[in-house]
Scaffold this motif. Structure first.
Motif, PDB file in Angstrom:
ATOM      1  N   VAL A  69       0.871  -1.177   0.000  1.00  0.00           N
ATOM      2  CA  VAL A  69       0.000   0.000   0.000  1.00  0.00           C
ATOM      3  C   VAL A  69       0.900   1.215   0.000  1.00  0.00           C
ATOM      4  N   HIS A  70       0.606   2.158  -0.868  1.00  0.00           N
ATOM      5  CA  HIS A  70       1.373   3.396  -0.904  1.00  0.00           C
ATOM      6  C   HIS A  70       0.500   4.536  -1.420  1.00  0.00           C
ATOM      7  N   LEU A  71       0.998   5.763  -1.213  1.00  0.00           N
ATOM      8  CA  LEU A  71       0.281   6.928  -1.715  1.00  0.00           C
ATOM      9  C   LEU A  71       0.176   6.866  -3.228  1.00  0.00           C
ATOM     10  N   ALA A  72      -0.981   7.227  -3.713  1.00  0.00           N
ATOM     11  CA  ALA A  72      -1.215   7.230  -5.159  1.00  0.00           C
ATOM     12  C   ALA A  72      -0.471   8.393  -5.806  1.00  0.00           C
ATOM     13  N   ARG A  73      -0.102   8.185  -7.058  1.00  0.00           N
ATOM     14  CA  ARG A  73       0.452   9.240  -7.906  1.00  0.00           C
ATOM     15  C   ARG A  73      -0.617   9.578  -8.946  1.00  0.00           C
ATOM     16  N   THR A  74      -0.484  10.729  -9.569  1.00  0.00           N
ATOM     17  CA  THR A  74      -1.514  11.132 -10.530  1.00  0.00           C
ATOM     18  C   THR A  74      -1.679  10.118 -11.654  1.00  0.00           C
ATOM     19  N   ASP A  75      -0.618   9.404 -12.007  1.00  0.00           N
ATOM     20  CA  ASP A  75      -0.770   8.412 -13.082  1.00  0.00           C
ATOM     21  C   ASP A  75      -1.500   7.150 -12.619  1.00  0.00           C
ATOM     22  N   ASP A  76      -1.867   7.072 -11.326  1.00  0.00           N
ATOM     23  CA  ASP A  76      -2.695   5.976 -10.815  1.00  0.00           C
ATOM     24  C   ASP A  76      -4.187   6.263 -10.968  1.00  0.00           C
ATOM     25  N   ALA A  77      -4.541   7.470 -11.363  1.00  0.00           N
ATOM     26  CA  ALA A  77      -5.948   7.871 -11.424  1.00  0.00           C
ATOM     27  C   ALA A  77      -6.773   6.970 -12.338  1.00  0.00           C
ATOM     28  N   PHE A 117      -4.592   6.421  -1.155  1.00  0.00           N
ATOM     29  CA  PHE A 117      -3.698   5.267  -1.118  1.00  0.00           C
ATOM     30  C   PHE A 117      -4.163   4.234  -2.127  1.00  0.00           C
ATOM     31  N   ILE A 118      -3.218   3.514  -2.703  1.00  0.00           N
ATOM     32  CA  ILE A 118      -3.571   2.378  -3.540  1.00  0.00           C
ATOM     33  C   ILE A 118      -2.954   1.117  -2.950  1.00  0.00           C
ATOM     34  N   ALA A 119      -3.676   0.021  -3.117  1.00  0.00           N
ATOM     35  CA  ALA A 119      -3.174  -1.294  -2.735  1.00  0.00           C
ATOM     36  C   ALA A 119      -2.765  -2.004  -4.007  1.00  0.00           C
ATOM     37  N   THR A 120      -1.624  -2.654  -3.946  1.00  0.00           N
ATOM     38  CA  THR A 120      -1.150  -3.412  -5.089  1.00  0.00           C
ATOM     39  C   THR A 120      -0.814  -4.829  -4.651  1.00  0.00           C
ATOM     40  N   GLU A 121      -0.874  -5.718  -5.598  1.00  0.00           N
ATOM     41  CA  GLU A 121      -0.375  -7.074  -5.397  1.00  0.00           C
ATOM     42  C   GLU A 121       0.432  -7.388  -6.650  1.00  0.00           C
ATOM     43  N   GLY A 122       1.731  -7.456  -6.456  1.00  0.00           N
ATOM     44  CA  GLY A 122       2.610  -7.576  -7.614  1.00  0.00           C
ATOM     45  C   GLY A 122       2.466  -6.340  -8.469  1.00  0.00           C
ATOM     46  N   THR A 123       2.162  -6.524  -9.744  1.00  0.00           N
ATOM     47  CA  THR A 123       2.022  -5.391 -10.666  1.00  0.00           C
ATOM     48  C   THR A 123       0.585  -4.904 -10.803  1.00  0.00           C
ATOM     49  N   PHE A 124      -0.343  -5.534 -10.065  1.00  0.00           N
ATOM     50  CA  PHE A 124      -1.758  -5.193 -10.181  1.00  0.00           C
ATOM     51  C   PHE A 124      -2.177  -4.190  -9.114  1.00  0.00           C
ATOM     52  N   THR A 125      -2.899  -3.141  -9.513  1.00  0.00           N
ATOM     53  CA  THR A 125      -3.545  -2.236  -8.569  1.00  0.00           C
ATOM     54  C   THR A 125      -4.885  -2.876  -8.237  1.00  0.00           C
ATOM     55  N   VAL A 126      -5.125  -3.112  -6.931  1.00  0.00           N
ATOM     56  CA  VAL A 126      -6.279  -3.922  -6.533  1.00  0.00           C
ATOM     57  C   VAL A 126      -7.291  -3.175  -5.675  1.00  0.00           C
ATOM     58  N   GLY A 127      -6.931  -1.994  -5.182  1.00  0.00           N
ATOM     59  CA  GLY A 127      -7.865  -1.248  -4.339  1.00  0.00           C
ATOM     60  C   GLY A 127      -7.333   0.130  -4.018  1.00  0.00           C
ATOM     61  N   ALA A 130      -3.150   2.283   6.597  1.00  0.00           N
ATOM     62  CA  ALA A 130      -2.399   3.400   6.013  1.00  0.00           C
ATOM     63  C   ALA A 130      -3.170   4.711   6.156  1.00  0.00           C
ATOM     64  N   ALA A 131      -4.477   4.669   5.893  1.00  0.00           N
ATOM     65  CA  ALA A 131      -5.303   5.874   6.037  1.00  0.00           C
ATOM     66  C   ALA A 131      -5.315   6.347   7.491  1.00  0.00           C
ATOM     67  N   ALA A 132      -5.415   5.410   8.428  1.00  0.00           N
ATOM     68  CA  ALA A 132      -5.420   5.776   9.858  1.00  0.00           C
ATOM     69  C   ALA A 132      -4.086   6.421  10.248  1.00  0.00           C
ATOM     70  N   ARG A 133      -2.965   5.865   9.790  1.00  0.00           N
ATOM     71  CA  ARG A 133      -1.657   6.470  10.093  1.00  0.00           C
ATOM     72  C   ARG A 133      -1.579   7.890   9.540  1.00  0.00           C
ATOM     73  N   ALA A 134      -2.059   8.075   8.306  1.00  0.00           N
ATOM     74  CA  ALA A 134      -2.027   9.403   7.697  1.00  0.00           C
ATOM     75  C   ALA A 134      -2.893  10.385   8.489  1.00  0.00           C
ATOM     76  N   LEU A 135      -4.065   9.946   8.910  1.00  0.00           N
ATOM     77  CA  LEU A 135      -4.936  10.826   9.690  1.00  0.00           C
ATOM     78  C   LEU A 135      -4.317  11.172  11.033  1.00  0.00           C
ATOM     79  N   ARG A 136      -3.685  10.198  11.684  1.00  0.00           N
ATOM     80  CA  ARG A 136      -3.003  10.482  12.959  1.00  0.00           C
ATOM     81  C   ARG A 136      -1.877  11.491  12.733  1.00  0.00           C
ATOM     82  N   SER A 137      -1.153  11.371  11.626  1.00  0.00           N
ATOM     83  CA  SER A 137      -0.063  12.319  11.356  1.00  0.00           C
ATOM     84  C   SER A 137      -0.600  13.732  11.120  1.00  0.00           C
TER      85      SER A 137
END
Length: 185
Positions: A6-14, A62-72, A122-129
């Protein structure tokens, strides 16, 4: 087995986010929201809206990936007053301490593999920050899978409901709240 992340999305993930939203809504929410709402997701503007959300400094996508697939994906940020107010418009004393998890979607074929939990964590960590210590989200009353997921992390309905009009149907949602100090497995 491909490694999940899971990582922050980039504009090319839209584009992938828009694809997941279209597909998942059609499968999971088609009968709830109606064909007109689903058709609106086919617009090329949807991808542009996701790019704007990714670029907006007060929102974390945030986007979730598994291997090369964006899954959520998941979206979080400061909870707007209208998401916290009671029916008379009164805000809780600690309204400034709430973050909103606006959306969490995992493509159906990738569910039950921990992606939702990783996205919420990940969203909870970001909100706490950002200074939040509690979270709020809205879930359709008829979405038993999402309600069950949030209950598993100890987010529960607080008695507030709202009705959204999709143009064809109305969708009744429950407000759920909970701590951002999550233990998600």
């Amino acid at each position: 087995m491909a490694r999940p992340d899971v990582h922050l999305a980039r504009t090319d993930d839209a584009g992938e986010i828009a694809r997941i939203q279209r597909y998942t809504w059609r499968i999971a929410y088609g009968e709830i929201v109606g064909e007109a709402a689903l058709a609106s997701l086919e617009s090329e503007e949807v991808e542009g809206h996701w790019r704007e959300a990714i670029e907006y400094p007060e929102t974390d996508v945030f986007i979730a990936t598994e291997g090369t697939f964006t899954v959520g994906f998941a979206v979080s940020g400061q909870a707007p007053e209208e998401d916290l107010a009671d029916p008379e418009g009164r805000l809780p004393d600690d309204a400034g301490q709430f973050g909103l998890i606006a959306t969490t979607l995992v493509e159906p074929r990738w569910q039950r593999r921990g992606h939702g939990g990783r996205l919420i964590a990940a969203a909870a960590r970001a909100l706490r920050s950002r200074g939040a210590d509690s979270g709020v989200t809205w879930v359709a009353e008829s979405d038993s899978a999402t309600l069950s997921f949030f209950r598993s992390i100890k987010w529960n309905p607080d008695g507030m409901v709202r009705t959204l009009d999709t143009g064809e149907r109305t969708v009744r949602e429950m407000r759920l709240t909970g701590t951002l100090d999550l233990r998600v497995s």
